[in-house]
Design a protein around this motif. Structure first.
Motif, PDB file in Angstrom:
ATOM      1  N   ILE A   3     -13.629  -4.235  -2.980  1.00  0.00           N
ATOM      2  CA  ILE A   3     -12.500  -3.294  -2.906  1.00  0.00           C
ATOM      3  C   ILE A   3     -11.630  -3.452  -4.154  1.00  0.00           C
ATOM      4  CG2 ILE A   3     -10.372  -2.732  -1.660  1.00  0.00           C
ATOM      5  CD1 ILE A   3     -11.825  -3.455   0.911  1.00  0.00           C
ATOM      6  N   ILE A   4     -11.373  -4.695  -4.549  1.00  0.00           N
ATOM      7  CA  ILE A   4     -10.577  -4.938  -5.758  1.00  0.00           C
ATOM      8  C   ILE A   4     -11.261  -4.350  -6.977  1.00  0.00           C
ATOM      9  CG2 ILE A   4      -9.682  -6.743  -7.297  1.00  0.00           C
ATOM     10  CD1 ILE A   4      -9.316  -8.494  -4.798  1.00  0.00           C
ATOM     11  N   ASN A   5     -12.580  -4.474  -7.037  1.00  0.00           N
ATOM     12  CA  ASN A   5     -13.334  -3.961  -8.191  1.00  0.00           C
ATOM     13  C   ASN A   5     -13.265  -2.446  -8.305  1.00  0.00           C
ATOM     14  OD1 ASN A   5     -14.046  -6.511  -8.951  1.00  0.00           O
ATOM     15  ND2 ASN A   5     -16.090  -6.459  -8.039  1.00  0.00           N
ATOM     16  N   LYS A   6     -12.977  -1.783  -7.204  1.00  0.00           N
ATOM     17  CA  LYS A   6     -12.937  -0.313  -7.238  1.00  0.00           C
ATOM     18  C   LYS A   6     -11.647   0.206  -7.864  1.00  0.00           C
ATOM     19  CE  LYS A   6     -15.786   0.230  -3.147  1.00  0.00           C
ATOM     20  NZ  LYS A   6     -15.742   0.467  -1.698  1.00  0.00           N
ATOM     21  N   GLY A   7     -10.682  -0.670  -8.018  1.00  0.00           N
ATOM     22  CA  GLY A   7      -9.471  -0.252  -8.711  1.00  0.00           C
ATOM     23  C   GLY A   7      -8.272  -0.048  -7.797  1.00  0.00           C
ATOM     24  N   THR A   8      -7.185   0.325  -8.439  1.00  0.00           N
ATOM     25  CA  THR A   8      -5.870   0.381  -7.800  1.00  0.00           C
ATOM     26  C   THR A   8      -5.832   1.231  -6.540  1.00  0.00           C
ATOM     27  OG1 THR A   8      -4.775   0.007  -9.908  1.00  0.00           O
ATOM     28  CG2 THR A   8      -3.453   1.035  -8.192  1.00  0.00           C
ATOM     29  N   LEU A  15      -4.840   0.068  -2.655  1.00  0.00           N
ATOM     30  CA  LEU A  15      -3.682   0.611  -1.940  1.00  0.00           C
ATOM     31  C   LEU A  15      -4.115   1.297  -0.646  1.00  0.00           C
ATOM     32  CD1 LEU A  15      -1.573   2.082  -4.894  1.00  0.00           C
ATOM     33  CD2 LEU A  15      -1.371  -0.145  -3.815  1.00  0.00           C
ATOM     34  N   LYS A  16      -5.223   2.026  -0.737  1.00  0.00           N
ATOM     35  CA  LYS A  16      -5.738   2.718   0.441  1.00  0.00           C
ATOM     36  C   LYS A  16      -6.116   1.707   1.526  1.00  0.00           C
ATOM     37  CE  LYS A  16      -8.399   6.054  -0.718  1.00  0.00           C
ATOM     38  NZ  LYS A  16      -9.617   6.763  -1.153  1.00  0.00           N
ATOM     39  N   TYR A  17      -6.732   0.619   1.104  1.00  0.00           N
ATOM     40  CA  TYR A  17      -7.131  -0.430   2.044  1.00  0.00           C
ATOM     41  C   TYR A  17      -5.895  -1.048   2.704  1.00  0.00           C
ATOM     42  CZ  TYR A  17      -8.748  -4.972   3.711  1.00  0.00           C
ATOM     43  OH  TYR A  17      -8.999  -6.072   4.485  1.00  0.00           O
ATOM     44  N   LEU A  18      -4.885  -1.370   1.891  1.00  0.00           N
ATOM     45  CA  LEU A  18      -3.663  -1.980   2.446  1.00  0.00           C
ATOM     46  C   LEU A  18      -2.977  -1.033   3.435  1.00  0.00           C
ATOM     47  CD1 LEU A  18      -2.225  -3.659  -0.784  1.00  0.00           C
ATOM     48  CD2 LEU A  18      -3.217  -4.838   1.188  1.00  0.00           C
ATOM     49  N   THR A  31     -13.175   4.952   9.315  1.00  0.00           N
ATOM     50  CA  THR A  31     -11.828   4.378   9.153  1.00  0.00           C
ATOM     51  C   THR A  31     -11.324   4.434   7.721  1.00  0.00           C
ATOM     52  OG1 THR A  31     -12.397   2.851  10.927  1.00  0.00           O
ATOM     53  CG2 THR A  31     -10.404   2.372   9.688  1.00  0.00           C
ATOM     54  N   LEU A  32     -12.173   4.018   6.778  1.00  0.00           N
ATOM     55  CA  LEU A  32     -11.727   3.934   5.383  1.00  0.00           C
ATOM     56  C   LEU A  32     -12.112   5.157   4.557  1.00  0.00           C
ATOM     57  CD1 LEU A  32     -12.618   0.188   4.662  1.00  0.00           C
ATOM     58  CD2 LEU A  32     -10.438   1.153   5.385  1.00  0.00           C
ATOM     59  N   LYS A  33     -12.907   6.060   5.160  1.00  0.00           N
ATOM     60  CA  LYS A  33     -13.315   7.307   4.478  1.00  0.00           C
ATOM     61  C   LYS A  33     -14.131   7.029   3.217  1.00  0.00           C
ATOM     62  CE  LYS A  33      -9.255   9.627   6.315  1.00  0.00           C
ATOM     63  NZ  LYS A  33      -7.996  10.315   6.027  1.00  0.00           N
ATOM     64  N   ILE A  34     -14.894   5.930   3.268  1.00  0.00           N
ATOM     65  CA  ILE A  34     -15.723   5.543   2.123  1.00  0.00           C
ATOM     66  C   ILE A  34     -17.199   5.709   2.468  1.00  0.00           C
ATOM     67  CG2 ILE A  34     -16.425   3.645   0.617  1.00  0.00           C
ATOM     68  CD1 ILE A  34     -13.706   2.358   1.117  1.00  0.00           C
ATOM     69  N   LEU A  35     -17.951   6.365   1.590  1.00  0.00           N
ATOM     70  CA  LEU A  35     -19.410   6.401   1.706  1.00  0.00           C
ATOM     71  C   LEU A  35     -19.948   5.310   0.780  1.00  0.00           C
ATOM     72  CD1 LEU A  35     -21.885   7.746   2.901  1.00  0.00           C
ATOM     73  CD2 LEU A  35     -21.885   9.347   0.982  1.00  0.00           C
ATOM     74  N   GLY A  57       0.807  -1.226   0.000  1.00  0.00           N
ATOM     75  CA  GLY A  57       0.000   0.000   0.000  1.00  0.00           C
ATOM     76  C   GLY A  57       0.833   1.264   0.000  1.00  0.00           C
ATOM     77  N   ASN A  58       2.101   1.172   0.375  1.00  0.00           N
ATOM     78  CA  ASN A  58       2.945   2.372   0.426  1.00  0.00           C
ATOM     79  C   ASN A  58       3.672   2.658  -0.886  1.00  0.00           C
ATOM     80  OD1 ASN A  58       2.364   3.205   3.046  1.00  0.00           O
ATOM     81  ND2 ASN A  58       3.831   1.761   3.939  1.00  0.00           N
ATOM     82  N   LEU A  59       3.459   1.807  -1.889  1.00  0.00           N
ATOM     83  CA  LEU A  59       4.022   2.102  -3.206  1.00  0.00           C
ATOM     84  C   LEU A  59       3.119   3.107  -3.930  1.00  0.00           C
ATOM     85  CD1 LEU A  59       5.144  -1.431  -4.483  1.00  0.00           C
ATOM     86  CD2 LEU A  59       6.582   0.404  -3.587  1.00  0.00           C
ATOM     87  N   HIS A  60       3.703   3.828  -4.884  1.00  0.00           N
ATOM     88  CA  HIS A  60       2.938   4.853  -5.612  1.00  0.00           C
ATOM     89  C   HIS A  60       2.443   4.276  -6.940  1.00  0.00           C
ATOM     90  CE1 HIS A  60       4.456   7.573  -2.594  1.00  0.00           C
ATOM     91  NE2 HIS A  60       5.697   7.217  -2.893  1.00  0.00           N
ATOM     92  N   LEU A  61       1.734   3.178  -6.857  1.00  0.00           N
ATOM     93  CA  LEU A  61       1.277   2.505  -8.077  1.00  0.00           C
ATOM     94  C   LEU A  61       0.160   3.279  -8.758  1.00  0.00           C
ATOM     95  CD1 LEU A  61       1.092  -1.217  -6.853  1.00  0.00           C
ATOM     96  CD2 LEU A  61       2.844  -0.187  -8.289  1.00  0.00           C
TER      97      LEU A  61
END
Length: 602
Positions: free
Chosen positions: A353-358, A362-365, A400-404, A332-336
């Motif tokens: 989460i995977i379906n939402k994209g890169t 990374l944010k989740y990790l 925690t995840l800042k997701i609505l 998650g700390n890489l700038h992919l």
């Protein structure tokens, strides 16, 4: 007249022979006249079964117009003509070339690709000025020894022929910079190849190579090595000493181990997808200081080491179709910019989460690095909040995840309670996918100062309202699987947008406004009805690296698209065009772009 006599060979009168009488209608006199001035002649795609004599003798014979007009002006003095330096006779039906080729000793470029040549004339040795020779897409089974006399050759294109071996003497091409031998039937590469000291680019893909010579490391200037689609089981360790190497393609081989690269400090792209690699270790990664693209798809990897964090320059990581069950949180700390995980039995990251994209992954990790388990007070409120409408809002996701998140509810409207639940919390992501929305929720504007990711996929949107266009911080927008056929011009104000997914909609052309969003890096617009793209406008999109146009209605691909050199991924499968052919598409983005550039009218 001495120059003309010398070229003509033994017949001193040849310099005064009347030209043009054997050309018929196949080569217009106006074209020959222009070629005498410019030194360039393009006869591609003229259905020629042989090269007319007047072409070989263009600098030898008196031109026809000289006989018709005896009062020459200053501009019509044919004897001051320019020697032919560039001859293009590609895309014809030529089965052979005659030794009259020697009558054009000034040639620097000879392009005869896409014909039916089975051999080259021995007279080719006399083209001592030749710098670029393109004989690709023919039926050559062997190369004449005389070809090695072309000591000034810089580019030699022999791809898509029937070569089974490489002639002796190849090492004499001391100035050769670009060599393409792909799509032949080569089983070995001679060790003498290592003497090609000027070589910058070598393409050996789509052959039958089982090994590479250890001496390959002597190619001190080699930057681009393509060995895709061979039978390689190992890579010589000497390859790791190639200090200039920047791009290495080893896809579709039989590799079981990833090579180590202690000296390849400039390596930017490593493509080892579609092999049988089972393990990725720190030793494989720690020297890849400059790596931007790492393709490991379709292997047998079971894990990714924590040392992946060493790849601080990495932008694109493809891990799809492996046996990976978990990922290190440090990823998650890489700038992919792009992370592909499809086709893995991942148990630690939810599918949505995977379906939402890169960026979501990374944010989740990253959140898992910080989050070693909720406190008691958190867990009392994080489970869920039941609203009057019986909808459930995940308060933990907000805090925690800042997701609505209000996805997969089949709702026609987003209830006010969902937006009310945000309160004073910071929200960076909105997920309203898999509902029945016919328009953008108006209250999204309340979050315009903070939202960077919006997912509205799998809804029933037929238009985009201006509520979306005010989200100034938007970087990721997912609109796939809707009923859209246009985008509003106001989207030009999304000055931070990097990724847009418009797949599975009803677009008949690439929306004009996208050409003006210069921050875009990824456009996914597969499975629509797109019939055309504007390559000139696309060239201005200097940040665009991924363009997915699969399964559309493109009847032709404009050659000028080849000038979009920043594209790393161009996907064109599933369109009704005939050119480029499937074999070209299989070569990947760089091969497609090169093919298109070669077809730009000069």
């Amino acid at each position: 007249m001495s120059r003309l006599k010398r070229i003509a060979g033994q017949d001193p009168r040849a310099g005064f022979k009347e030209g043009g009488r054997d050309c018929g209608t196949s080569v217009p006199q106006g074209l020959l006249k222009a070629a005498r001035k410019s030194g360039q002649l393009n006869l591609s795609g003229r259905n020629l079964s042989e090269v007319p004599q007047c072409v070989w003798r263009i600098n030898v014979d008196i031109p026809e117009e000289a006989n018709q007009n005896l009062s020459f002006g200053a501009t019509e003095r044919w004897w001051e003509q320019t020697d032919l330096t560039k001859l293009i006779i590609s895309n014809n039906k030529l089965q052979s070339l005659t030794d009259d080729l020697r009558l054009l000793p000034a040639l620097t470029v000879l392009d005869i690709h896409d014909n039916q040549l089975t051999s080259l004339p021995s007279a080719i040795r006399e083209l001592q000025n030749l710098q670029k020779l393109n004989v690709s897409h023919n039926k050559l089974k062997i190369l004449p020894e005389e070809i090695t006399n072309l000591r000034n050759l810089k580019c030699l294109y022999l791809q898509h022929n029937e070569l089974t071996c490489i002639s002796e003497g190849f090492e004499q091409f001391s100035n050769l910079e670009d060599l393409d031998l792909s799509n032949n039937r080569l089983t070995t590469v001679p060790a003498s190849f290592s003497s090609l000291s000027s070589l910058v680019r070598l393409n050996l893909s789509s052959n039958e190579l089982k090994s590479l010579p250890a001496e390959i490391n002597r190619m001190k200037r080699l930057k681009h090595l393509d060995c895709n689609s061979n039978l390689l089981e190992t890579i010589p360790p000497e390859l790791a000493g190639m200090e200039s190497l920047e791009l290495l393609y080893l896809r579709r081989n039989k590799l079981r181990f990833l090579p180590e690269f202690p000296s390849c400090s400039l390596l930017k792209e490593l493509h080892v997808g579609e092999n049988q690699i089972e393990m990725l270790e720190a030793e494989h990664l720690k020297h890849l200081n400059s790596i931007l693209v790492l393709d490991l798809r379709d292997n047998k990897l079971k894990s990714v080491p924590d040392e992946i964090i060493l790849l601080q320059s990495l932008e694109r990581l493809d891990l799809s179709n492996n046996d990976i069950s978990s990922l290190p949180y440090s990823l998650g700390n890489l700038h992919l910019k792009f992370l592909a995980l499809e086709g893995n039995p991942l148990r630690t990251i939810r599918r949505e989460i995977i379906n939402k994209g890169t960026q979501e992954v990374l944010k989740y990790l990253r959140s898992k690095i910080k989050d070693d388990g909720p406190s008691q007070s958190e867990s009392a409120t994080e489970t869920a909040m039941t609203l009057p409408s019986e909808s459930r809002v995940n308060i933990r996701a907000i805090i925690t995840l800042k997701i609505l998140d209000y996805s997969d509810k089949q709702a026609t409207l987003i209830p006010d309670e969902v937006f009310d639940a945000v309160k004073s919390n910071i929200i960076t992501s909105i997920n309203f996918s898999k509902n029945q929305l016919c328009e953008i929720p108006k209250r999204m504007v309340e979050l315009k100062e903070m939202v960077s990711d919006v997912n509205l996929s799998f809804n029933k949107l037929s238009f985009i309202s201006l509520e979306l266009c005010v989200l100034q911080k938007l970087t990721f927008l997912d609109l796939r699987n809707n009923f859209l056929n246009s985008l509003p011009e106001e989207m030009e104000s999304l000055v931070r947008l990097q990724t847009i997914n418009l797949s599975f909609n009803r677009f008949k052309m690439l929306p004009e406004v996208l050409y003006r969003i210069f921050t875009l890096e990824t456009i996914l617009i597969s499975n629509n009805q797109v019939g055309s793209v504007d390559p000139q406008k696309m060239k201005m999109m200097e940040n665009l690296t991924t363009l997915d146009l699969q399964n559309n209605d493109l009847l032709q691909i404009p050659p000028e698209l080849g000038n979009c050199v920043n594209l790393r991924t161009l996907l064109l499968d599933g369109n009704p065009f005939r050119v480029p052919r499937a074999a070209i598409l299989m070569k990947g983005t760089a091969g497609i772009l090169e093919y298109l550039r070669d077809r730009i009218p000069t």
